[in-house]
Enzyme design. Sequence first.
Site, PDB file in Angstrom:
ATOM      1  N   GLY A  46       0.772  -1.066   0.170  1.00  0.00           N
ATOM      2  CA  GLY A  46      -0.127  -0.075  -0.080  1.00  0.00           C
ATOM      3  C   GLY A  46       0.928   1.255   0.102  1.00  0.00           C
ATOM      4  O   GLY A  46       2.028   1.251  -0.149  1.00  0.00           O
ATOM      5  N   GLY A  54      -0.097  23.545   2.126  1.00  0.00           N
ATOM      6  CA  GLY A  54      -0.793  22.827   3.001  1.00  0.00           C
ATOM      7  C   GLY A  54       0.180  22.386   4.341  1.00  0.00           C
ATOM      8  O   GLY A  54       1.318  21.658   4.087  1.00  0.00           O
ATOM      9  N   ALA A  55      -0.134  22.753   5.512  1.00  0.00           N
ATOM     10  CA  ALA A  55       1.013  22.561   6.665  1.00  0.00           C
ATOM     11  C   ALA A  55       0.408  21.540   7.551  1.00  0.00           C
ATOM     12  O   ALA A  55       0.270  21.739   8.788  1.00  0.00           O
ATOM     13  CB  ALA A  55       1.510  23.809   7.228  1.00  0.00           C
ATOM     14  N   GLY A  56      -0.116  20.620   7.092  1.00  0.00           N
ATOM     15  CA  GLY A  56      -0.698  19.250   7.725  1.00  0.00           C
ATOM     16  C   GLY A  56       0.682  18.194   7.860  1.00  0.00           C
ATOM     17  O   GLY A  56       1.816  18.550   8.005  1.00  0.00           O
ATOM     18  N   ASP A  78      -8.117   4.009   5.394  1.00  0.00           N
ATOM     19  CA  ASP A  78      -8.364   5.360   4.743  1.00  0.00           C
ATOM     20  C   ASP A  78      -9.487   5.298   4.036  1.00  0.00           C
ATOM     21  O   ASP A  78     -10.196   6.301   4.055  1.00  0.00           O
ATOM     22  CB  ASP A  78      -7.191   5.918   3.906  1.00  0.00           C
ATOM     23  CG  ASP A  78      -5.694   6.037   4.819  1.00  0.00           C
ATOM     24  OD1 ASP A  78      -5.812   5.754   5.870  1.00  0.00           O
ATOM     25  OD2 ASP A  78      -5.038   6.623   4.112  1.00  0.00           O
ATOM     26  N   HIS A 106      17.309   5.199  34.180  1.00  0.00           N
ATOM     27  CA  HIS A 106      18.091   6.547  34.188  1.00  0.00           C
ATOM     28  C   HIS A 106      19.364   6.183  33.321  1.00  0.00           C
ATOM     29  O   HIS A 106      20.150   5.159  33.604  1.00  0.00           O
ATOM     30  CB  HIS A 106      18.620   6.921  35.341  1.00  0.00           C
ATOM     31  CG  HIS A 106      19.245   8.068  35.496  1.00  0.00           C
ATOM     32  ND1 HIS A 106      18.732   9.302  34.866  1.00  0.00           N
ATOM     33  CD2 HIS A 106      20.597   8.326  35.775  1.00  0.00           C
ATOM     34  CE1 HIS A 106      19.848  10.156  34.980  1.00  0.00           C
ATOM     35  NE2 HIS A 106      20.936   9.633  35.416  1.00  0.00           N
TER      36      HIS A 106
HETATM   37  P1  NAI Z   1      -4.050  16.997   6.537  1.00  0.00           P
HETATM   38  O1  NAI Z   1      -5.377  17.024   6.436  1.00  0.00           O
HETATM   39  O2  NAI Z   1      -2.970  16.754   7.619  1.00  0.00           O
HETATM   40  O3  NAI Z   1      -3.516  18.684   6.405  1.00  0.00           O
HETATM   41  C1  NAI Z   1      -3.800  19.377   5.262  1.00  0.00           C
HETATM   42  C2  NAI Z   1      -3.411  20.699   5.455  1.00  0.00           C
HETATM   43  O4  NAI Z   1      -3.747  21.579   4.212  1.00  0.00           O
HETATM   44  C3  NAI Z   1      -4.581  21.478   6.410  1.00  0.00           C
HETATM   45  O5  NAI Z   1      -3.661  22.024   7.239  1.00  0.00           O
HETATM   46  C4  NAI Z   1      -5.296  22.317   5.624  1.00  0.00           C
HETATM   47  O6  NAI Z   1      -5.808  23.483   6.387  1.00  0.00           O
HETATM   48  C5  NAI Z   1      -4.515  22.805   4.631  1.00  0.00           C
HETATM   49  N1  NAI Z   1      -4.805  23.162   3.342  1.00  0.00           N
HETATM   50  C6  NAI Z   1      -6.142  22.630   2.782  1.00  0.00           C
HETATM   51  N2  NAI Z   1      -6.353  23.283   1.686  1.00  0.00           N
HETATM   52  C7  NAI Z   1      -5.529  24.381   1.586  1.00  0.00           C
HETATM   53  C8  NAI Z   1      -5.330  25.552   0.729  1.00  0.00           C
HETATM   54  N3  NAI Z   1      -6.240  25.587  -0.518  1.00  0.00           N
HETATM   55  N4  NAI Z   1      -4.119  26.495   0.767  1.00  0.00           N
HETATM   56  C9  NAI Z   1      -3.621  26.162   1.928  1.00  0.00           C
HETATM   57  N5  NAI Z   1      -3.698  25.153   2.813  1.00  0.00           N
HETATM   58  C10 NAI Z   1      -4.588  24.332   2.596  1.00  0.00           C
HETATM   59  O7  NAI Z   1      -3.693  16.352   5.265  1.00  0.00           O
HETATM   60  P2  NAI Z   1      -2.075  15.822   4.639  1.00  0.00           P
HETATM   61  O8  NAI Z   1      -0.884  16.381   5.407  1.00  0.00           O
HETATM   62  O9  NAI Z   1      -2.049  15.874   3.222  1.00  0.00           O
HETATM   63  O10 NAI Z   1      -2.030  14.306   5.124  1.00  0.00           O
HETATM   64  C11 NAI Z   1      -3.252  13.454   4.622  1.00  0.00           C
HETATM   65  C12 NAI Z   1      -3.531  12.103   5.651  1.00  0.00           C
HETATM   66  O11 NAI Z   1      -2.473  11.487   5.799  1.00  0.00           O
HETATM   67  C13 NAI Z   1      -3.759  12.787   7.052  1.00  0.00           C
HETATM   68  O12 NAI Z   1      -4.899  12.246   7.414  1.00  0.00           O
HETATM   69  C14 NAI Z   1      -2.662  12.210   7.808  1.00  0.00           C
HETATM   70  O13 NAI Z   1      -2.969  11.945   9.051  1.00  0.00           O
HETATM   71  C15 NAI Z   1      -2.184  10.877   7.177  1.00  0.00           C
HETATM   72  N6  NAI Z   1      -0.733  11.151   7.231  1.00  0.00           N
HETATM   73  C16 NAI Z   1      -0.183  10.648   8.434  1.00  0.00           C
HETATM   74  C17 NAI Z   1       1.232  10.622   8.653  1.00  0.00           C
HETATM   75  C18 NAI Z   1       1.650  10.397  10.073  1.00  0.00           C
HETATM   76  O14 NAI Z   1       1.040   9.798  10.964  1.00  0.00           O
HETATM   77  N7  NAI Z   1       3.062  10.523  10.233  1.00  0.00           N
HETATM   78  C19 NAI Z   1       2.187  10.922   7.524  1.00  0.00           C
HETATM   79  C20 NAI Z   1       1.384  11.233   6.320  1.00  0.00           C
HETATM   80  C21 NAI Z   1       0.376  11.406   6.161  1.00  0.00           C
END
Ligand code: NAI
Length: 426
Positions: free
Chosen positions: A46, A156-158, A283, A415
């Site tokens: 995947g 996008g700062a996700g 997902d 420790h």
């Molecule tokens: P996300 O939902 O975490 O973040 C997307 C970000 O993009 C948000 O902050 C949103 O406000 C911003 N955004 C949306 N539209 C926008 C625009 N037009 N202009 C500017 N900013 C905008 O999505 P992301 O980072 O793409 O991750 C997707 C999924 O994959 C999430 O559910 C995440 O939990 C999962 N994932 C988890 C990881 C981990 O657990 N380490 C690693 C990678 C992905």
Amino acid sequence: MLNVQCSMKETDLIIIGAGPGGYRAAEYAAKQGLKVVIFEGAEVGGTCLNVGCIPTKTYVHSASFADARERMAQVVPQLRQGVEGILSNPNITLVREKGMFTDDHTVSGYTAPYIIVATGSSSKLIPVPGIDSPKVVDSTGLLNLDTLPGRLCIIGAGVIGMEFASVFRRFGAEVTVIEFLKECLPALDSDIAKRLRKQMEKEGIAFNLQCGVKQIADGEVFFENKKGQTESVEADVILVATGRKPNVSADFSNAGFDYDERKGIAVDENFQTTVPGIYAIGDVNGKQMLAHAAEMQGIHVVNRILGKQDNIRFEVMPAAIFTSPEAACVGPSEDQLKEAGTPFECHKSFYRANGKALAMGETEGMVKLCTEPGEGRILSAHIFGAHAADLVQEVTAYITLGATLQQLRETVHIHPTLSEVLIGVN
Ligand code: NAI
């Protein structure tokens, strides 16, 4: 009609998709004696193994972009081979094609009383002019680059945006992030998110918060800032990391369960769709887009099929962001507890007071534990700093077992370790 019925192969369980949700469910079901047929139209493993968690963590732990590319080319096939090994169990038949529903018990010539859909998700692009420009990539496209871009713009700062910003900056790229909201990582405790962003700014990453992208023209990203003015950033590569969408497919309508292009497949608390006997995990049900959530959901579904009781607590779901330093959390944030009107108290400690952190030169970090009043049961942990994911994992065990802060303090910690930061909370 008769011929079609005769050629139908029967099995106990059909799984569509061999990502972490699907292959782990297949492995577990086969060990319990079920005959499993699993369909996979691409490589096994995947998104997580091929173009997600594993490649990005290889990047995080590599010294340079070239080193990362080389290591990824070794690590990914090695792990894929491991999954192929798991799926070679005599109780499992791996069918290397996309499984398609013909009715509610039949998928591409196989019939079973139980079916698990585990088709995952894919990148969601934003509907702005120029999004189809050749300089725009999603996370898979970024991982496939042969050369390090000089200037990387991330929309996008996700989770994905922050992880790539951190690693590409470390490799030497000039990184600019554009985010819609007023802080990065909206799902994280806002205090921790702010500290992490400040740290990343110190490393040279430019953040444009409260900014909406309007247009992409060749290598230039135009956005509106919080004052309503138009600004732009020039980049060699533009990463769109604005969320992911569930992988639904038109043949789902042959099975008859409810689904939606945006929210994915509707499921109940046991991940059963609106058609009894058909489940959707990972997902594609849009509940918790995390590899480990998918795995646990699959195990729970197989237990249900076998009539076995389990006590998996899906609300206690840890998550980590592998930036440098890491951030990780389990349970509700301080803001969410306040909003819900839950009585709680907050306990903090800092890495700079920890001997191991000092010895490692990793003094930037903080632990925040929320507990019931009077140092009662632990409700959540939000951590920023080296090995935050491992520390959150420890707290996840306490929360799952209903332990109090006093019980955490009474647990002997080695420790010197970073985990002593936990017992150091005030
Ligand atoms: P996300 O939902 O975490 O973040 C997307 C970000 O993009 C948000 O902050 C949103 O406000 C911003 N955004 C949306 N539209 C926008 C625009 N037009 N202009 C500017 N900013 C905008 O999505 P992301 O980072 O793409 O991750 C997707 C999924 O994959 C999430 O559910 C995440 O939990 C999962 N994932 C988890 C990881 C981990 O657990 N380490 C690693 C990678 C992905």
